[in-house]
Design a protein around this motif. Sequence first.
Motif, PDB file in Angstrom:
ATOM      1  N   GLU A   1      14.691  13.614   7.846  1.00 17.65           N
ATOM      2  CA  GLU A   1      13.802  12.842   8.709  1.00 17.65           C
ATOM      3  C   GLU A   1      12.328  13.206   8.525  1.00 17.65           C
ATOM      4  O   GLU A   1      11.450  12.453   8.925  1.00 17.65           O
ATOM      5  CB  GLU A   1      14.200  13.021  10.177  1.00 17.65           C
ATOM      6  N   GLU A   2      12.063  14.362   7.932  1.00 17.13           N
ATOM      7  CA  GLU A   2      10.680  14.823   7.739  1.00 17.13           C
ATOM      8  C   GLU A   2      10.161  14.569   6.324  1.00 17.13           C
ATOM      9  O   GLU A   2       9.009  14.870   6.035  1.00 17.13           O
ATOM     10  CB  GLU A   2      10.574  16.318   8.057  1.00 17.13           C
ATOM     11  N   GLN A   3      10.987  14.017   5.453  1.00 10.87           N
ATOM     12  CA  GLN A   3      10.583  13.780   4.067  1.00 10.87           C
ATOM     13  C   GLN A   3       9.785  12.494   3.954  1.00 10.87           C
ATOM     14  O   GLN A   3       9.970  11.551   4.727  1.00 10.87           O
ATOM     15  CB  GLN A   3      11.808  13.723   3.151  1.00 10.87           C
ATOM     16  N   ARG A   4       8.906  12.459   2.943  1.00 14.01           N
ATOM     17  CA  ARG A   4       8.174  11.226   2.694  1.00 14.01           C
ATOM     18  C   ARG A   4       9.162  10.093   2.427  1.00 14.01           C
ATOM     19  O   ARG A   4      10.313  10.336   2.063  1.00 14.01           O
ATOM     20  CB  ARG A   4       7.246  11.389   1.486  1.00 14.01           C
ATOM     21  N   LYS A   5       8.697   8.869   2.588  1.00 15.02           N
ATOM     22  CA  LYS A   5       9.559   7.715   2.341  1.00 15.02           C
ATOM     23  C   LYS A   5       8.885   6.788   1.341  1.00 15.02           C
ATOM     24  O   LYS A   5       7.665   6.728   1.242  1.00 15.02           O
ATOM     25  CB  LYS A   5       9.857   6.973   3.639  1.00 15.02           C
ATOM     26  N   LYS A   6       9.711   6.071   0.609  1.00 19.82           N
ATOM     27  CA  LYS A   6       9.199   5.114  -0.374  1.00 19.82           C
ATOM     28  C   LYS A   6       8.873   3.802   0.325  1.00 19.82           C
ATOM     29  O   LYS A   6       9.676   3.283   1.108  1.00 19.82           O
ATOM     30  CB  LYS A   6      10.234   4.868  -1.472  1.00 19.82           C
ATOM     31  N   VAL A   7       7.671   3.287   0.036  1.00 23.82           N
ATOM     32  CA  VAL A   7       7.216   2.017   0.590  1.00 23.82           C
ATOM     33  C   VAL A   7       6.487   1.244  -0.497  1.00 23.82           C
ATOM     34  O   VAL A   7       6.166   1.780  -1.556  1.00 23.82           O
ATOM     35  CB  VAL A   7       6.268   2.215   1.798  1.00 23.82           C
ATOM     36  N   THR A   8       6.212  -0.006  -0.210  1.00 23.27           N
ATOM     37  CA  THR A   8       5.297  -0.799  -1.023  1.00 23.27           C
ATOM     38  C   THR A   8       3.964  -0.824  -0.290  1.00 23.27           C
ATOM     39  O   THR A   8       3.941  -0.942   0.935  1.00 23.27           O
ATOM     40  CB  THR A   8       5.814  -2.245  -1.181  1.00 23.27           C
ATOM     41  N   LEU A   9       2.879  -0.700  -1.027  1.00 26.38           N
ATOM     42  CA  LEU A   9       1.551  -0.881  -0.455  1.00 26.38           C
ATOM     43  C   LEU A   9       0.999  -2.202  -0.973  1.00 26.38           C
ATOM     44  O   LEU A   9       0.947  -2.425  -2.182  1.00 26.38           O
ATOM     45  CB  LEU A   9       0.620   0.268  -0.858  1.00 26.38           C
ATOM     46  N   ALA A  10       0.620  -3.082  -0.049  1.00 27.73           N
ATOM     47  CA  ALA A  10       0.017  -4.370  -0.407  1.00 27.73           C
ATOM     48  C   ALA A  10      -1.496  -4.202  -0.304  1.00 27.73           C
ATOM     49  O   ALA A  10      -2.030  -3.936   0.772  1.00 27.73           O
ATOM     50  CB  ALA A  10       0.522  -5.466   0.529  1.00 27.73           C
ATOM     51  N   TRP A  11      -2.185  -4.345  -1.441  1.00 27.93           N
ATOM     52  CA  TRP A  11      -3.615  -4.074  -1.530  1.00 27.93           C
ATOM     53  C   TRP A  11      -4.432  -5.246  -1.005  1.00 27.93           C
ATOM     54  O   TRP A  11      -4.069  -6.414  -1.192  1.00 27.93           O
ATOM     55  CB  TRP A  11      -3.977  -3.775  -2.984  1.00 27.93           C
ATOM     56  N   ASP A  12      -5.556  -4.940  -0.380  1.00 25.74           N
ATOM     57  CA  ASP A  12      -6.446  -5.929   0.204  1.00 25.74           C
ATOM     58  C   ASP A  12      -7.189  -6.709  -0.892  1.00 25.74           C
ATOM     59  O   ASP A  12      -7.841  -6.120  -1.759  1.00 25.74           O
ATOM     60  CB  ASP A  12      -7.452  -5.225   1.115  1.00 25.74           C
ATOM     61  N   ALA A  13      -7.102  -8.029  -0.825  1.00 31.42           N
ATOM     62  CA  ALA A  13      -7.709  -8.887  -1.851  1.00 31.42           C
ATOM     63  C   ALA A  13      -9.230  -8.782  -1.868  1.00 31.42           C
ATOM     64  O   ALA A  13      -9.852  -8.827  -2.940  1.00 31.42           O
ATOM     65  CB  ALA A  13      -7.273 -10.341  -1.635  1.00 31.42           C
ATOM     66  N   GLU A  14      -9.852  -8.643  -0.707  1.00 35.32           N
ATOM     67  CA  GLU A  14     -11.321  -8.539  -0.654  1.00 35.32           C
ATOM     68  C   GLU A  14     -11.792  -7.254  -1.350  1.00 35.32           C
ATOM     69  O   GLU A  14     -12.767  -7.276  -2.117  1.00 35.32           O
ATOM     70  CB  GLU A  14     -11.779  -8.556   0.798  1.00 35.32           C
ATOM     71  N   ASP A  15     -11.119  -6.143  -1.088  1.00 32.82           N
ATOM     72  CA  ASP A  15     -11.479  -4.888  -1.746  1.00 32.82           C
ATOM     73  C   ASP A  15     -11.278  -4.987  -3.257  1.00 32.82           C
ATOM     74  O   ASP A  15     -12.101  -4.501  -4.037  1.00 32.82           O
ATOM     75  CB  ASP A  15     -10.659  -3.723  -1.190  1.00 32.82           C
ATOM     76  N   LEU A  16     -10.199  -5.632  -3.673  1.00 35.35           N
ATOM     77  CA  LEU A  16      -9.949  -5.817  -5.106  1.00 35.35           C
ATOM     78  C   LEU A  16     -11.035  -6.685  -5.736  1.00 35.35           C
ATOM     79  O   LEU A  16     -11.484  -6.416  -6.854  1.00 35.35           O
ATOM     80  CB  LEU A  16      -8.579  -6.439  -5.338  1.00 35.35           C
ATOM     81  N   GLY A  17     -11.480  -7.713  -5.005  1.00 40.27           N
ATOM     82  CA  GLY A  17     -12.553  -8.557  -5.506  1.00 40.27           C
ATOM     83  C   GLY A  17     -13.819  -7.755  -5.781  1.00 40.27           C
ATOM     84  O   GLY A  17     -14.509  -7.994  -6.774  1.00 40.27           O
ATOM     85  N   GLU A  18     -14.119  -6.794  -4.912  1.00 39.45           N
ATOM     86  CA  GLU A  18     -15.295  -5.946  -5.124  1.00 39.45           C
ATOM     87  C   GLU A  18     -15.144  -5.097  -6.388  1.00 39.45           C
ATOM     88  O   GLU A  18     -16.102  -4.905  -7.132  1.00 39.45           O
ATOM     89  CB  GLU A  18     -15.525  -5.044  -3.914  1.00 39.45           C
ATOM     90  N   VAL A  19     -13.929  -4.593  -6.620  1.00 40.58           N
ATOM     91  CA  VAL A  19     -13.680  -3.794  -7.828  1.00 40.58           C
ATOM     92  C   VAL A  19     -13.844  -4.662  -9.069  1.00 40.58           C
ATOM     93  O   VAL A  19     -14.516  -4.273 -10.025  1.00 40.58           O
ATOM     94  CB  VAL A  19     -12.281  -3.144  -7.785  1.00 40.58           C
ATOM     95  N   PHE A  20     -13.256  -5.865  -9.060  1.00 40.08           N
ATOM     96  CA  PHE A  20     -13.365  -6.748 -10.219  1.00 40.08           C
ATOM     97  C   PHE A  20     -14.815  -7.185 -10.440  1.00 40.08           C
ATOM     98  O   PHE A  20     -15.285  -7.225 -11.571  1.00 40.08           O
ATOM     99  CB  PHE A  20     -12.458  -7.972 -10.070  1.00 40.08           C
TER     100      PHE A  20
END
Length: 181
Positions: A45-64
């Motif tokens: 119960e104390e171990q990390r768990k696997k998830v998906t992270l959905a990245w913010d499109a606006e932040d990605l736009g700034e990177v691109f």
Amino acid sequence: MLSGSFVSEDIEDYYTTPYDLGYGHIIKFDHDFIGRDALEGLDPEEQRKKVTLAWDAEDLGEVFASLLDVEGPGYQVFDLPNANYGSSNFDSVIDADGNVVGVSMFTGLQRHERRVLSLATIDPRSRVGTELRVVWGEPKPNRKTNVEPHVQKEMRVIVSPVPYAVTARTEYAEGWRTAAK
């Protein structure tokens, strides 16, 4: 070569357990195996768990956009479809207070979902729907020849289920990854 914003002098900080990767439900202690004692000593119960992270499109736009902005900050290049620029990428996942709550790995564009996604192992208290941030880019100083000069950027992400696609979670054949019955 290890890449990404997560940096530790202790190699064990890069290790994962079956619990971290979502395989805790198939661990059986009815036979002997290497690492059994160590796994038995962990609280699942104390171990990390696997998830998906959905990245913010606006932040990605700034990177691109920074790729073409000669006067702007210049962020780490985000290659498509996969943004992995090392043999193993580990980017820090932080909460609103700046605490590292996990690591993001295997980042890329999932065209069918029209999203940039990454797999991550994070603190078990982080729930689906929680906004976290991934620190994108290598820390300074950086002597890696395959990484251009850049500044780090905190990218907003939403903790999401694994698998990410609703169809995969609900309509695929019954199994440990699906809700199908």
